[in-house]
Write a protein that holds these residues in place. Structure first.
Motif, PDB file in Angstrom:
ATOM      1  N   ALA A  27      -1.846   5.226  -4.334  1.00 18.01           N
ATOM      2  CA  ALA A  27      -1.239   6.526  -4.651  1.00 18.01           C
ATOM      3  C   ALA A  27      -1.702   6.521  -6.050  1.00 18.01           C
ATOM      4  CB  ALA A  27       0.206   6.621  -5.067  1.00 18.01           C
ATOM      5  N   GLU A  28      -1.452   5.101  -6.774  1.00 14.64           N
ATOM      6  CA  GLU A  28      -1.259   5.047  -8.714  1.00 14.64           C
ATOM      7  C   GLU A  28      -2.568   4.322  -8.438  1.00 14.64           C
ATOM      8  OE1 GLU A  28       2.638   4.140  -9.377  1.00 14.64           O
ATOM      9  OE2 GLU A  28       3.393   4.812  -8.209  1.00 14.64           O
ATOM     10  N   GLY A  29      -3.312   3.645  -8.076  1.00 10.89           N
ATOM     11  CA  GLY A  29      -4.189   2.860  -8.143  1.00 10.89           C
ATOM     12  C   GLY A  29      -4.149   1.770  -9.240  1.00 10.89           C
ATOM     13  N   ASN A  30      -3.148   1.095  -8.512  1.00  7.61           N
ATOM     14  CA  ASN A  30      -1.866   0.480  -8.828  1.00  7.61           C
ATOM     15  C   ASN A  30      -2.679  -1.154  -9.104  1.00  7.61           C
ATOM     16  OD1 ASN A  30      -0.298  -1.811  -9.816  1.00  7.61           O
ATOM     17  ND2 ASN A  30       1.479  -0.466  -9.652  1.00  7.61           N
ATOM     18  N   PRO A  31      -3.086  -2.209  -9.740  1.00  8.75           N
ATOM     19  CA  PRO A  31      -4.277  -3.573  -9.016  1.00  8.75           C
ATOM     20  C   PRO A  31      -2.809  -3.964  -8.436  1.00  8.75           C
ATOM     21  CG  PRO A  31      -4.708  -2.299 -10.890  1.00  8.75           C
ATOM     22  CD  PRO A  31      -4.101  -1.715 -10.618  1.00  8.75           C
ATOM     23  N   ALA A  32      -1.555  -4.148  -9.486  1.00  2.13           N
ATOM     24  CA  ALA A  32      -0.664  -5.184  -8.910  1.00  2.13           C
ATOM     25  C   ALA A  32       0.811  -4.873  -7.974  1.00  2.13           C
ATOM     26  CB  ALA A  32       0.274  -5.100 -10.222  1.00  2.13           C
ATOM     27  N   GLN A  33      -0.168  -3.202  -7.472  1.00  2.00           N
ATOM     28  CA  GLN A  33       0.868  -3.245  -6.328  1.00  2.00           C
ATOM     29  C   GLN A  33      -0.530  -4.075  -5.091  1.00  2.00           C
ATOM     30  OE1 GLN A  33       3.857  -3.499  -5.353  1.00  2.00           O
ATOM     31  NE2 GLN A  33       4.958  -3.297  -7.433  1.00  2.00           N
ATOM     32  N   PHE A  34      -1.162  -3.921  -5.850  1.00  2.00           N
ATOM     33  CA  PHE A  34      -2.196  -4.227  -4.369  1.00  2.00           C
ATOM     34  C   PHE A  34      -2.158  -5.262  -4.237  1.00  2.00           C
ATOM     35  CE2 PHE A  34      -6.789  -5.561  -3.079  1.00  2.00           C
ATOM     36  CZ  PHE A  34      -7.044  -4.887  -1.729  1.00  2.00           C
ATOM     37  N   ALA A  35      -1.615  -5.998  -5.544  1.00  4.68           N
ATOM     38  CA  ALA A  35      -2.725  -7.765  -5.214  1.00  4.68           C
ATOM     39  C   ALA A  35      -0.489  -8.416  -4.035  1.00  4.68           C
ATOM     40  CB  ALA A  35      -2.159  -8.384  -6.607  1.00  4.68           C
ATOM     41  N   VAL A  36       0.436  -7.865  -4.496  1.00  7.19           N
ATOM     42  CA  VAL A  36       1.063  -7.879  -3.600  1.00  7.19           C
ATOM     43  C   VAL A  36       0.958  -8.236  -2.669  1.00  7.19           C
ATOM     44  CG1 VAL A  36       3.867  -7.403  -3.512  1.00  7.19           C
ATOM     45  CG2 VAL A  36       3.055  -8.035  -5.491  1.00  7.19           C
ATOM     46  N   PHE A  37       0.492  -6.361  -1.946  1.00  9.16           N
ATOM     47  CA  PHE A  37       0.263  -5.723  -0.528  1.00  9.16           C
ATOM     48  C   PHE A  37      -1.073  -6.912  -0.342  1.00  9.16           C
ATOM     49  CE2 PHE A  37      -3.080  -4.277   1.795  1.00  9.16           C
ATOM     50  CZ  PHE A  37      -2.523  -4.100   3.575  1.00  9.16           C
ATOM     51  N   ALA A  38      -2.289  -7.512  -0.698  1.00  6.06           N
ATOM     52  CA  ALA A  38      -2.915  -8.281  -0.470  1.00  6.06           C
ATOM     53  C   ALA A  38      -2.773  -9.515   0.423  1.00  6.06           C
ATOM     54  CB  ALA A  38      -3.708  -8.927  -1.305  1.00  6.06           C
ATOM     55  N   PHE A  67       0.726   6.725   2.085  1.00  3.86           N
ATOM     56  CA  PHE A  67       0.072   5.689   2.108  1.00  3.86           C
ATOM     57  C   PHE A  67       0.587   5.043   2.734  1.00  3.86           C
ATOM     58  CE2 PHE A  67      -2.394   8.119  -1.193  1.00  3.86           C
ATOM     59  CZ  PHE A  67      -3.747   8.369  -0.049  1.00  3.86           C
ATOM     60  N   ALA A  68       2.388   4.670   2.677  1.00 10.09           N
ATOM     61  CA  ALA A  68       2.942   3.990   2.887  1.00 10.09           C
ATOM     62  C   ALA A  68       3.010   4.460   4.094  1.00 10.09           C
ATOM     63  CB  ALA A  68       4.235   3.712   2.713  1.00 10.09           C
ATOM     64  N   PHE A  72       1.500  -1.279  -0.346  1.00  7.69           N
ATOM     65  CA  PHE A  72       0.245  -0.958  -0.624  1.00  7.69           C
ATOM     66  C   PHE A  72       0.212   1.069  -0.532  1.00  7.69           C
ATOM     67  CE2 PHE A  72      -2.772   2.236   2.909  1.00  7.69           C
ATOM     68  CZ  PHE A  72      -3.868   1.340   2.894  1.00  7.69           C
ATOM     69  N   GLY A  73       1.124   1.606  -0.552  1.00  4.98           N
ATOM     70  CA  GLY A  73       1.139   3.140  -0.545  1.00  4.98           C
ATOM     71  C   GLY A  73       1.199   3.438  -2.546  1.00  4.98           C
ATOM     72  N   VAL A  74       2.175   2.355  -2.885  1.00  2.00           N
ATOM     73  CA  VAL A  74       1.861   2.161  -4.496  1.00  2.00           C
ATOM     74  C   VAL A  74       0.930   2.380  -5.274  1.00  2.00           C
ATOM     75  CG1 VAL A  74       2.730   1.646  -6.633  1.00  2.00           C
ATOM     76  CG2 VAL A  74       4.490   1.875  -4.918  1.00  2.00           C
ATOM     77  N   ALA A  75      -0.028   1.278  -4.846  1.00  2.00           N
ATOM     78  CA  ALA A  75      -1.680   0.774  -4.722  1.00  2.00           C
ATOM     79  C   ALA A  75      -2.358   1.876  -5.006  1.00  2.00           C
ATOM     80  CB  ALA A  75      -1.584  -0.272  -4.542  1.00  2.00           C
ATOM     81  N   LEU A  96     -10.663   2.709  -3.916  1.00  2.00           N
ATOM     82  CA  LEU A  96     -10.555   1.743  -3.952  1.00  2.00           C
ATOM     83  C   LEU A  96      -9.715   0.354  -3.271  1.00  2.00           C
ATOM     84  CD1 LEU A  96     -13.062   0.903  -6.741  1.00  2.00           C
ATOM     85  CD2 LEU A  96     -13.969   0.373  -5.242  1.00  2.00           C
ATOM     86  N   MET A  97      -8.714   0.921  -3.377  1.00  2.00           N
ATOM     87  CA  MET A  97      -7.943   0.678  -3.141  1.00  2.00           C
ATOM     88  C   MET A  97      -7.882   0.702  -1.455  1.00  2.00           C
ATOM     89  SD  MET A  97      -5.379  -0.267  -5.952  1.00  2.00           S
ATOM     90  CE  MET A  97      -6.421  -0.966  -7.922  1.00  2.00           C
ATOM     91  N   LEU A  98      -7.615   1.774  -1.249  1.00  2.00           N
ATOM     92  CA  LEU A  98      -7.126   2.443   0.340  1.00  2.00           C
ATOM     93  C   LEU A  98      -7.979   1.692   0.974  1.00  2.00           C
ATOM     94  CD1 LEU A  98      -6.138   4.689   2.346  1.00  2.00           C
ATOM     95  CD2 LEU A  98      -8.303   5.837   1.376  1.00  2.00           C
ATOM     96  N   VAL A  99      -9.581   1.814   0.780  1.00  2.00           N
ATOM     97  CA  VAL A  99     -10.849   1.016   1.494  1.00  2.00           C
ATOM     98  C   VAL A  99     -10.268  -0.551   1.531  1.00  2.00           C
ATOM     99  CG1 VAL A  99     -13.067   0.074   1.224  1.00  2.00           C
ATOM    100  CG2 VAL A  99     -12.624   2.786   1.134  1.00  2.00           C
ATOM    101  N   ALA A 100     -10.435  -1.179   0.955  1.00  5.59           N
ATOM    102  CA  ALA A 100      -9.798  -3.182   0.656  1.00  5.59           C
ATOM    103  C   ALA A 100      -8.768  -2.762   1.364  1.00  5.59           C
ATOM    104  CB  ALA A 100     -10.035  -3.376  -1.349  1.00  5.59           C
TER     105      ALA A 100
END
Lengths: 525, 237
Positions: A230-241, A60-61, A225-228, A141-145
């Protein structure tokens, strides 16, 4: 925003006909599907390799970095033309609209372009991921967002680069030449990476963990982005956002606070005092052809979009000169998987296919724009004006094709018959395309543009000529490989194609003399 | 020199020009007056062969613009209301290009370009890119390019817009000089004082139809052209 989008899809206040909409929808569907398959082929080997190593995040990265790179490359020149250079800036600035709102409307158009590019990568990447049985609801969800936010990150960079291009363009003396050289260098770099992508991919898979470690340090937004995903990780998603939104917000604030100044600051050019000298006399057709070529060379966007085939032909010729054995080796590999292929046949197809990327004649009527009244009021027949546009196309297209053909002939021809085929047959095809491009432009003219990019990159005639030319080469190659191969030898087939091209050129010329002239006379000057 | 007979041009349901007839003789400066959208530019573009019309005939120096368009264009000069020129050229290259297309001898083009450029004070700027010109400079360049082939008929759409007073005066003098040499000038304007002072004849167009035409003194009568124009406008409403 509606106005800017209308300028892309509506001509002269009229919506396109249903038939035209259907044709273009099919064309876009074809191109979109082809590109998605291409990305699918690229990403398929990664999923098994990376998931086996526990590095699904890298899949994903790499997807995110691909979308980012395509987004930057795809929008930097459009941003430069649409945000900093369109003709209607002064009109909009005179209206009671905040400069920031003008900027937003233009950015939204760029985001739309990036969204389309992103979708072409997202679909195959998602399908491959789900087919591998690795998908999860949170990940999806994280992939789309995350994908929705990715264009912001790309746009932050392309906006800054476009601004830089516009500032440099105002300061350097030989602006067109510099823009052209920089753009071609950019393109060569891009193509170099793209042509070596399989090697990079193999290295990547072989040294996955080492690469992943370096990647996570060097590219933190894509790592997150990749970790968010692949692992459904909300914290990493917030960092990417944050990585996506913050730079975009900063760039937007920077640009919107200075947009008025950017648009209204004009660096004066040095006044050149006229020194009287004898003026030389030329014939009408030569004068008109020179005028078309003067226009062509004065607009880097036109050079890059309408004669990219010639750039590639010349680069290919240089590559053949300096790296003959490797090039021929690659052709041999290619021949092994293509039924009935021969060196001369591939040489003919290569020059024709690359040359078909030249579509200058399909834009030159549209590019008359608001100065069409000049050509219409001069004492020259419409066919002379059209012929001058075809001549300009041929000048730009024929010579590089001839150089490439001669070098290819020197490398692969085994006798006069091969030589004749390699030099003559591509020329018959390219001449046909020059005439056909002019005809297509007269059928699908666009005179109400505010930036040349809208004509050379986005207009119906330019796209029809580009895809039409490439489609003919691909169609004829497939026809031979799967149907005609058992019926006739390749050289006979190539000469037959050449004869068909000559006949088609005569037919298009006959159309231009009647229908083309009528259409030219009917254009609103 | 210019004969327009029963000219009609429609855009969809709208009759932009409706059965219009007028004649411009050699040596005449003919003013064409009307409000915005009255049909002036449509008529002018039809005369210059850049707009196809529905019916009627237009002849220039005895040649039909439909049957002999190139002959007509070779005898005519046209300057539009907004001169969008080839801004990728320098002024001198543009003029040389126009001279090439009109097939003007090298010595003649040199002489004419420099004569008219000097007259309109544009000579020093001819080496500059047209893209760097002001509106007035573009207008001057368009006027010079229109004169290179010594046209028999000058067709001008709002020729004084953007010109400074000195250039405006020079253009008026040029128009009179060309007419004295046997050419004719047909031009549209909103500046009624200019039309009144400059024109031998005027025509007033409203809703695509001529509502008054003839020698300027006759059309004006005892009042000013402005009064006549406004009166005709209100009569027709």
């Amino acid at each position: 925003m509606r106005g800017v989008l209308a300028s892309l899809f509506v001509r002269g206040g009229h919506r396109p006909s249903r038939a035209r909409t259907i044709v273009f929808a099919l064309l876009f569907a074809y191109v979109g599907t082809a590109l998605m398959l291409l990305f699918g082929v690229l990403f398929q080997p990664m999923i098994d390799a990376f998931s086996g190593m526990g590095l699904t995040w890298l899949y994903f990265a790499l997807y995110a970095s691909m979308v980012f790179a395509l987004g930057v490359v795809g929008t930097v020149f459009i941003a430069s033309a649409q945000i900093f250079g369109p003709r209607d800036n002064e009109l909009l600035l005179a209206l009671p609209i905040r400069p920031g709102h003008i900027l937003i409307s233009r950015i939204l158009v760029l985001l739309t372009v990036e969204a389309v590019v992103t979708l072409l990568v997202l679909v195959p990447v998602t399908v491959i991921w789900l087919r591998a049985g690795l998908g999860s609801v949170a990940g999806m969800l994280m992939l789309v967002a995350g994908t929705a936010l990715l264009p912001l990150l790309a746009l932050s960079v392309s906006l800054l680069l476009a601004w830089l291009l516009s500032v440099v363009g105002q300061r350097v003396r030989f602006k067109n030449l510099v823009t052209l050289v920089v753009s071609v260098a950019f393109l060569i770099g891009y193509l170099y990476i793209y042509s070596n992508i399989q090697r990079y991919l193999n290295d990547l898979i072989a040294r996955g963990e080492e690469f992943a470690s370096a990647f996570s340090r060097a590219m933190p937004p894509f790592y997150s982005f990749g970790v968010a995903v692949a692992e459904g990780n909300p914290a990493q998603f917030a960092v990417f956002a944050l990585w996506a939104v913050l730079p975009f917000g900063l760039v937007f604030l920077l640009l919107s606070s200075r947009y008025l100044r950017i648009l209204t600051t004009r660096r004066g050019s040095r006044r050149v005092r006229y020194q009287a000298r004898e003026l030389r006399r030329s014939g009408r057709l030569l004068a008109l052809t020179r005028k078309e070529l003067a226009y062509f060379w004065s607009r880097p966007a036109v050079v890059l979009n309408s004669s990219i085939g010639s750039v590639f032909l010349l680069l290919g010729a240089v590559l053949l000169l300096v790296n003959r054995d490797n090039v021929l080796g690659s052709v041999e590999t290619f021949m092994a998987v293509v039924p009935g292929a021969t060196f001369p046949g591939i040489a003919v197809a290569a020059v024709a296919a690359v040359g078909s990327a030249n579509n200058l004649s399909s834009s030159l009527v549209s590019l008359e724009g608001r100065s069409l009244w000049i050509a219409r009021s001069l004492p020259v027949g419409p066919m002379t004006v059209i012929q001058a546009k075809i001549n300009a196309h041929l000048t730009v297209s024929a010579l590089p094709a001839l150089i490439a053909s001669v070098l290819l002939g020197a490398a692969v021809a085994e006798g006069p018959k091969d030589w004749a085929a390699i030099v003559l047959i591509p020329q018959t095809f390219l001449v046909m395309l020059a005439f056909a491009g002019a005809a297509v432009n007269l059928v699908l003219p666009r005179l109400d543009w505010i930036s040349e990019v809208q004509v050379v990159k986005q207009s119906a005639s330019a796209m029809a000529a580009l895809f039409g030319g490439m489609g003919i080469v691909a169609g004829l190659a497939l026809l031979y490989a799967f149907l005609v191969r058992d019926l006739m030898a390749l050289d006979a087939y190539l000469w037959l194609c050449g004869a068909v091209f000559v006949a088609a050129t005569i037919a298009v010329y006959a159309f231009l003399r009647r229908g083309g002239v009528e259409r030219f006379e009917g254009l609103a000057a | 020199m210019l004969r327009i007979e029963n000219l009609t041009k429609t855009y969809g349901d709208k009759r932009a020009v409706d059965d219009l007839s007028l004649h411009v003789g050699p040596g005449e400066i003919y003013g064409f007056i009307g409000h915005n959208g009255a049909g002036k530019t449509t008529t002018i573009k039809s005369v210059c062969g850049i707009l196809q019309f529905d019916s009627g005939t237009i002849t220039i120096d005895g040649h039909d613009v439909r049957r002999e368009p190139l002959l007509c264009k070779a005898r005519t000069a046209y300057i539009p209301d907004n001169p969008d020129l080839y801004d990728f050229m320098t002024g001198i290259k543009y003029l040389n290009f126009i001279a090439d297309v009109f097939d003007i001898d090298a010595a003649l083009r040199n002489e004419r370009i420099h004569r008219y450029s000097d007259m309109l004070e544009l000579t020093a700027d001819l080496a500059g890119a047209i893209s760097s010109y002001s509106h007035g400079m573009k207008q001057k360049l368009a006027i010079i390019s229109a004169l290179i082939h010594e046209p028999r008929l000058l067709v001008l759409d709002e020729p004084f817009v953007g010109l400074d007073p000195k250039a405006s005066r020079a253009v008026k003098d040029l128009m009179r000089q060309k007419c004295d040499e046997g050419a004719a000038v047909f031009f549209s304007t909103h500046v009624l004082e200019v039309a009144e002072r400059l024109c031998d004849k005027v025509a007033i167009i409203k809703g695509g139809r001529l509502v008054a035409h003839g020698p300027t003194d006759e059309v004006r009568g005892d009042s000013s052209l402005e009064d006549v124009f406004l009166e005709l406008e209100s009569d027709q409403q």
